[in-house]
Design an enzyme around this catalytic site. Structure first.
Site, PDB file in Angstrom:
ATOM      1  N   GLU A 124      -1.595  -1.560  -4.356  1.00 34.10           N
ATOM      2  CA  GLU A 124      -2.834  -0.780  -4.380  1.00 34.10           C
ATOM      3  C   GLU A 124      -2.629   0.441  -5.258  1.00 34.10           C
ATOM      4  O   GLU A 124      -1.688   1.213  -5.059  1.00 34.10           O
ATOM      5  CB  GLU A 124      -3.236  -0.357  -2.958  1.00 34.10           C
ATOM      6  CG  GLU A 124      -4.568   0.360  -2.929  1.00 34.10           C
ATOM      7  CD  GLU A 124      -5.080   0.643  -1.519  1.00 34.10           C
ATOM      8  OE1 GLU A 124      -5.542   1.766  -1.289  1.00 34.10           O
ATOM      9  OE2 GLU A 124      -5.018  -0.264  -0.660  1.00 34.10           O
ATOM     10  N   ASP A 179      -2.311   0.935   7.666  1.00 29.34           N
ATOM     11  CA  ASP A 179      -1.706   0.931   6.328  1.00 29.34           C
ATOM     12  C   ASP A 179      -1.037  -0.416   6.073  1.00 29.34           C
ATOM     13  O   ASP A 179      -0.986  -0.893   4.938  1.00 29.34           O
ATOM     14  CB  ASP A 179      -0.672   2.059   6.205  1.00 29.34           C
ATOM     15  CG  ASP A 179      -1.309   3.428   6.375  1.00 29.34           C
ATOM     16  OD1 ASP A 179      -1.719   4.005   5.354  1.00 29.34           O
ATOM     17  OD2 ASP A 179      -1.421   3.894   7.519  1.00 29.34           O
ATOM     18  N   ASP A 233       0.884  -1.165   0.000  1.00 28.03           N
ATOM     19  CA  ASP A 233       0.000   0.000   0.000  1.00 28.03           C
ATOM     20  C   ASP A 233       0.922   1.215   0.000  1.00 28.03           C
ATOM     21  O   ASP A 233       1.449   1.603   1.044  1.00 28.03           O
ATOM     22  CB  ASP A 233      -0.897  -0.001   1.241  1.00 28.03           C
ATOM     23  CG  ASP A 233      -1.751   1.262   1.332  1.00 28.03           C
ATOM     24  OD1 ASP A 233      -2.105   1.816   0.271  1.00 28.03           O
ATOM     25  OD2 ASP A 233      -2.054   1.701   2.456  1.00 28.03           O
TER      26      ASP A 233
END
Length: 200
Positions: free
Chosen positions: A71, A144, A11
């Site tokens: 992502e 996260d 991410d």
């Protein structure tokens, strides 16, 4: 013999980069690692990008992932934030591509859908579902890291499906898929080509 593979999920972010690793054996997955790179204390944007690149390379060299799931930045209203997020993603992708590791991008909605069945799920809902799926004892303070892990799990669930998102097998594939289309009449009518000729 059942084939094993390791998936690294990322991410990307310039404040916190989250990542998670899973090992896949046949049709089952096993949790390996979950962590984050905290970049809040650094003011220099380019230093942050350097650290993201180095951390991704370090993860690759330590765990030897077979595939990377990342992502994709969501489209927000703040152009500056989008630009920074896109750079962070690009640097992480470049690290993987430099080691010839196939990369697949997933939208945040697609990841949430794969994990929870709801494309609008909250970070907390995604984290709780991952905790249940992978038997995690505790969840990190910053979610996260679980977002990075979610990308890896999403990739596992999408394995073998034709339409999974943008995939790149290396630099050549990345350049081919992200190059502007050739204008009508071929390259000779391309303003960029013409400009290069004038500059010679």
């Amino acid at each position: 013999m059942t084939k094993e593979k390791i998936i690294l999920g990322i991410d990307p972010g310039t404040t916190i980069m989250g990542f998670g690793l899973i090992k896949v054996t046949g049709k089952s997955m096993q949790f390996m690692q979950l962590n984050e790179l905290d970049l809040k204390k650094y003011d220099d944007h380019y230093l942050k990008l350097k650290l993201i690149f180095e951390r991704t390379i370090e993860l690759i060299e330590t765990h030897h992932p077979d595939e990377i799931a990342i992502e994709a930045p969501f489209f927000g209203k703040n152009v500056q934030s989008m630009l920074k997020l896109g750079r962070a993603q690009g640097v992480a992708m470049a690290a993987g591509l430099s080691r010839q590791i196939p990369i697949t991008e997933y939208s945040p909605k697609k990841i949430k859908m794969a994990i929870t069945g709801n494309g609008n799920a909250s970070k907390e809902q995604v984290a709780k579902m991952l905790q249940s799926l992978l038997g995690l004892k505790t969840l990190p303070k910053n979610l996260d890291a679980t977002d990075g892990l979610a990308a890896a799990v999403c990739h596992f669930y999408n394995d073998g499906k034709v339409e999974v998102g943008k995939s790149y097998s290396g630099w050549d594939a990345f350049v081919k898929q992200n190059s502007p289309p050739t204008p009508k009449g071929g390259a000779k009518n391309n303003p960029i080509v013409e400009l290069r000729k004038k500059l010679k």
